[in-house]
Design a protein around this motif. Sequence first.
Motif, mmCIF file in Angstrom:
data_model
loop_
_atom_site.group_PDB
_atom_site.id
_atom_site.type_symbol
_atom_site.label_atom_id
_atom_site.label_comp_id
_atom_site.label_asym_id
_atom_site.label_seq_id
_atom_site.Cartn_x
_atom_site.Cartn_y
_atom_site.Cartn_z
ATOM 1 N N VAL A 1 -20.961 9.750 -6.609
ATOM 2 C CA VAL A 1 -21.523 8.569 -7.310
ATOM 3 C C VAL A 1 -20.216 8.655 -8.768
ATOM 4 C CG1 VAL A 1 -22.892 7.404 -8.777
ATOM 5 C CG2 VAL A 1 -23.686 8.292 -6.483
ATOM 6 N N ALA A 2 -20.237 9.757 -9.243
ATOM 7 C CA ALA A 2 -19.600 10.164 -10.496
ATOM 8 C C ALA A 2 -18.145 9.885 -10.112
ATOM 9 C CB ALA A 2 -19.777 11.362 -11.178
ATOM 10 N N VAL A 3 -17.509 10.430 -8.966
ATOM 11 C CA VAL A 3 -16.298 10.204 -8.750
ATOM 12 C C VAL A 3 -15.974 8.667 -8.397
ATOM 13 C CG1 VAL A 3 -14.470 10.779 -7.080
ATOM 14 C CG2 VAL A 3 -16.045 12.520 -8.029
ATOM 15 N N CYS A 4 -16.741 8.177 -7.943
ATOM 16 C CA CYS A 4 -16.434 6.460 -7.738
ATOM 17 C C CYS A 4 -16.291 5.783 -9.061
ATOM 18 C CB CYS A 4 -17.415 6.165 -6.752
ATOM 19 S SG CYS A 4 -17.377 6.742 -4.941
ATOM 20 N N PHE A 5 -17.297 5.904 -9.820
ATOM 21 C CA PHE A 5 -17.226 5.287 -11.257
ATOM 22 C C PHE A 5 -16.290 5.753 -11.826
ATOM 23 C CE2 PHE A 5 -21.704 4.080 -10.079
ATOM 24 C CZ PHE A 5 -21.194 2.636 -9.759
ATOM 25 N N VAL B 1 -12.593 -2.654 -8.925
ATOM 26 C CA VAL B 1 -13.842 -3.362 -8.497
ATOM 27 C C VAL B 1 -13.966 -2.652 -7.023
ATOM 28 C CG1 VAL B 1 -14.630 -5.605 -7.387
ATOM 29 C CG2 VAL B 1 -13.417 -5.756 -9.518
ATOM 30 N N ILE B 2 -12.992 -2.167 -6.251
ATOM 31 C CA ILE B 2 -13.270 -1.498 -5.191
ATOM 32 C C ILE B 2 -13.856 -0.333 -5.392
ATOM 33 C CG2 ILE B 2 -12.264 -0.437 -3.208
ATOM 34 C CD1 ILE B 2 -12.007 -3.585 -2.945
ATOM 35 N N SER B 3 -13.446 0.401 -6.442
ATOM 36 C CA SER B 3 -13.868 1.743 -6.682
ATOM 37 C C SER B 3 -15.465 1.647 -7.117
ATOM 38 C CB SER B 3 -13.186 2.530 -7.594
ATOM 39 O OG SER B 3 -11.914 2.713 -7.029
ATOM 40 N N ALA B 4 -15.810 0.553 -8.152
ATOM 41 C CA ALA B 4 -16.883 0.385 -8.552
ATOM 42 C C ALA B 4 -17.963 0.226 -7.589
ATOM 43 C CB ALA B 4 -17.208 -0.620 -9.820
#
Length: 89
Positions: free
Chosen positions: A21-25, A41-44
């Motif tokens: 989750v941390a890597v994505c945000f 937006v894609i990554s979030a």
Amino acid sequence: MQLIDPNHPAYRRLWVRIAIVAVCFSWATVEIIGGDPFWAVISASAGAYAYYMLFWTFNPQPTAEPDADDDEEPAEPAAEKPSKDGQVD
């Protein structure tokens, strides 16, 4: 369609779920700073989905670990017999 299977053994450890989750945000933050809102937006969205699957609805099913002696039945304790005077030995 389920992209993340919460029953997979890789997600059992808390630090793995937090890292995903941390890597994505974090990547979404990098994209915002870089000025590319589409990939932000894609990554979030990926981070939000990962959070939902790995924390909000995370309820893994217990898995039975195979024992070395699965083929053998467990030994039953010997039944205690009362002696002649009625006491159990």
